[in-house]
Scaffold this motif. Structure first.
Motif, PDB file in Angstrom:
ATOM      1  N   GLY A   1       1.017  -0.943   0.201  1.00 63.27           N
ATOM      2  CA  GLY A   1       0.137  -0.085   0.532  1.00 63.27           C
ATOM      3  C   GLY A   1       0.979   1.346   0.377  1.00 63.27           C
ATOM      4  O   GLY A   1       0.258   1.972  -0.015  1.00 63.27           O
ATOM      5  N   ALA A   2       2.008   1.641   0.325  1.00 63.59           N
ATOM      6  CA  ALA A   2       2.996   2.672   0.366  1.00 63.59           C
ATOM      7  C   ALA A   2       3.969   2.103  -0.195  1.00 63.59           C
ATOM      8  O   ALA A   2       4.661   1.257  -0.437  1.00 63.59           O
ATOM      9  CB  ALA A   2       2.858   3.091   1.389  1.00 63.59           C
ATOM     10  N   ARG A   3       4.821   2.860  -0.494  1.00 66.26           N
ATOM     11  CA  ARG A   3       6.224   3.175  -1.255  1.00 66.26           C
ATOM     12  C   ARG A   3       7.789   2.106  -0.635  1.00 66.26           C
ATOM     13  O   ARG A   3       7.583   1.529  -1.245  1.00 66.26           O
ATOM     14  CB  ARG A   3       6.923   4.942  -0.850  1.00 66.26           C
ATOM     15  CG  ARG A   3       7.749   4.960  -1.983  1.00 66.26           C
ATOM     16  CD  ARG A   3       9.125   6.036  -1.705  1.00 66.26           C
ATOM     17  NE  ARG A   3       9.333   6.507  -0.208  1.00 66.26           N
ATOM     18  CZ  ARG A   3      10.057   6.160   0.762  1.00 66.26           C
ATOM     19  NH1 ARG A   3      11.160   5.606  -0.709  1.00 66.26           N
ATOM     20  NH2 ARG A   3      10.051   6.922   1.500  1.00 66.26           N
TER      21      ARG A   3
ATOM     22  N   LEU B   1      -6.422   7.023 -12.717  1.00 66.52           N
ATOM     23  CA  LEU B   1      -7.498   7.522 -11.578  1.00 66.52           C
ATOM     24  C   LEU B   1      -9.269   6.914 -11.598  1.00 66.52           C
ATOM     25  O   LEU B   1      -9.715   6.122 -11.380  1.00 66.52           O
ATOM     26  CB  LEU B   1      -7.128   8.801 -10.622  1.00 66.52           C
ATOM     27  CG  LEU B   1      -5.643   8.697 -10.083  1.00 66.52           C
ATOM     28  CD1 LEU B   1      -5.797   9.563  -9.403  1.00 66.52           C
ATOM     29  CD2 LEU B   1      -4.990   6.782  -9.321  1.00 66.52           C
ATOM     30  N   SER B   2      -9.661   7.593 -12.503  1.00 63.76           N
ATOM     31  CA  SER B   2     -11.049   8.064 -12.271  1.00 63.76           C
ATOM     32  C   SER B   2     -11.572   6.568 -13.632  1.00 63.76           C
ATOM     33  O   SER B   2     -12.546   5.962 -13.523  1.00 63.76           O
ATOM     34  CB  SER B   2     -11.947   8.778 -13.789  1.00 63.76           C
ATOM     35  OG  SER B   2     -11.577   8.537 -14.988  1.00 63.76           O
ATOM     36  N   SER B   3     -10.860   5.768 -14.032  1.00 61.88           N
ATOM     37  CA  SER B   3     -10.809   4.603 -14.850  1.00 61.88           C
ATOM     38  C   SER B   3     -10.325   3.160 -13.675  1.00 61.88           C
ATOM     39  O   SER B   3     -10.655   2.284 -14.581  1.00 61.88           O
ATOM     40  CB  SER B   3     -10.261   4.585 -15.858  1.00 61.88           C
ATOM     41  OG  SER B   3      -8.941   4.456 -15.657  1.00 61.88           O
ATOM     42  N   GLY B   4     -10.277   3.049 -12.884  1.00 61.92           N
ATOM     43  CA  GLY B   4      -9.164   2.683 -12.336  1.00 61.92           C
ATOM     44  C   GLY B   4      -8.178   2.205 -12.472  1.00 61.92           C
ATOM     45  O   GLY B   4      -7.753   1.116 -11.702  1.00 61.92           O
ATOM     46  N   GLY B   5      -7.343   2.799 -12.965  1.00 61.06           N
ATOM     47  CA  GLY B   5      -5.771   3.144 -13.641  1.00 61.06           C
ATOM     48  C   GLY B   5      -5.150   3.250 -12.592  1.00 61.06           C
ATOM     49  O   GLY B   5      -3.703   2.998 -12.562  1.00 61.06           O
ATOM     50  N   GLY B   6      -5.259   4.150 -11.621  1.00 71.09           N
ATOM     51  CA  GLY B   6      -4.405   4.628 -10.804  1.00 71.09           C
ATOM     52  C   GLY B   6      -3.369   3.815  -9.816  1.00 71.09           C
ATOM     53  O   GLY B   6      -3.665   2.089  -9.027  1.00 71.09           O
ATOM     54  N   ALA B   7      -2.660   4.421  -9.057  1.00 65.89           N
ATOM     55  CA  ALA B   7      -1.552   3.503  -7.814  1.00 65.89           C
ATOM     56  C   ALA B   7      -2.971   3.457  -6.968  1.00 65.89           C
ATOM     57  O   ALA B   7      -3.785   4.343  -6.705  1.00 65.89           O
ATOM     58  CB  ALA B   7      -0.831   4.116  -7.638  1.00 65.89           C
ATOM     59  N   GLN B   8      -2.001   1.902  -6.331  1.00 66.99           N
ATOM     60  CA  GLN B   8      -3.194   2.036  -5.368  1.00 66.99           C
ATOM     61  C   GLN B   8      -2.611   2.196  -3.890  1.00 66.99           C
ATOM     62  O   GLN B   8      -1.833   2.560  -3.645  1.00 66.99           O
ATOM     63  CB  GLN B   8      -3.313   0.451  -4.685  1.00 66.99           C
ATOM     64  CG  GLN B   8      -3.967  -0.557  -6.130  1.00 66.99           C
ATOM     65  CD  GLN B   8      -6.172  -0.425  -6.567  1.00 66.99           C
ATOM     66  OE1 GLN B   8      -5.822  -0.644  -5.328  1.00 66.99           O
ATOM     67  NE2 GLN B   8      -5.496   0.540  -8.005  1.00 66.99           N
TER      68      GLN B   8
END
Length: 287
Positions: free
Chosen positions: A133-135, A280-287
């Motif tokens: 979830g994080a770097r 991000l709006s299409s769900g393709g961004g980082a979690q």
């Protein structure tokens, strides 16, 4: 130097720690350099579970490793932080508290050599990262020799794999789907645009999982026949270099539930052209 296999999930609790323990118990003896058994290193930034499960001290695990401390005068930092649990499994436990765990993982990221050791260090590290979830956890994942993404088999869970972030672009990874899943490995691979040999299903076995968590015992015959331990053994041989499996056919067609995942698994170049807001709006961004 030791090799590192990292395991992590994007969401929920699909059984990353249990799978790491199952792999450690099933790791091929002939694949362990010098006969050294694998070490499960719990590096979950949210806090560890193994200390509480097995009644171990979390002061002698990842916390000590991050601080550069080791026990019994050993020169090998990682080896000095290993504790054994029932069945002879070797573990380095994370602090139970999230703040301490996060700080400890950050220190390991800053000094990755503590996991691999020196030129004379042998064996395998199974790195339990929990949620990616994080770097810090993602840096450890990218730096591993092999990366295993763990997910449940529902469409919702697989959607989080499909929406994997750009930090995974160019990385080689396996997908292990744990528990009940009505889709075939070939169907999942086609929906997520992965090679079929990199997708594996691991059945769940409540009794075997409880034994791996220190909450029970399983007879040898039941253990050998357990679908969880059998699948873990096959996966361990694969990760150790045993190669892929033959006979994996492509999916003839995808149902609407899986077909929708294709839109989330956009190639990196396409995501770059779309830009962050649209991705991000299409769900393709980082979690």
């Amino acid at each position: 130097m030791r090799k590192v296999v990292a395991l992590g999930a994007f969401k929920g609790a699909p059984g990353v720690t249990t799978l790491a323990m199952a792999l450690a118990s099933a790791w091929p003896a002939e694949g362990s350099e010098g006969g050294v058994r694998p070490v499960v290193v719990e590096a979950d930034m949210a806090g560890g579970d193994l200390a509480a499960r097995f009644g171990l001290s979390d002061m002698e695990g990842l916390l000590a490793l991050a601080a550069g401390g080791h026990r019994d005068g050993q020169d090998d930092e990682l080896g000095g932080c290993v504790q054994e649990v029932a069945g002879g499994l070797r573990v380095v436990v994370a602090p139970t508290g999230g703040d301490q765990a996060l700080a400890s993982v950050g220190e390991v990221v800053a000094r990755p050599s503590v996991l691999r050791g020196g030129g004379d260090s042998e064996g395998m590290v199974l790195l339990d990262l929990g949620r990616l979830g994080a770097r810090p956890s993602r840096e450890l994942a990218r730096g591993a020799d092999r990366l295993v993404l763990v997910s449940r088999g529902s469409v919702e869970a697989l959607a989080h794999v499909a929406a994997r972030g750009e930090w995974l672009d160019g990385a080689s990874y396996e997908l292990v789907v744990v528990g009940v899943c009505r889709f075939s490995e070939a169907e999942i691979a086609a929906a997520l645009e992965m090679s079929p040999e990199r997708v594996r299903k691991v059945p769940w076995d409540v009794r075997a999982a409880a034994a791996l968590g220190g909450a029970g015992q399983v007879g040898r015959r039941r253990w050998v026949r357990s679908p969880l331990t059998q699948a873990a053994s096959a996966l361990a041989h694969h990760l150790d270099g045993g190669g892929g499996r033959g006979g994996q056919g492509g999916a003839r067609g995808l149902g609407s539930e899986l077909a929708q995942l294709r839109a989330r698994a956009l190639p990196g170049a396409v995501r770059a052209r779309l830009g962050a807001p649209r991705a991000l709006s299409s769900g393709g961004g980082a979690q």
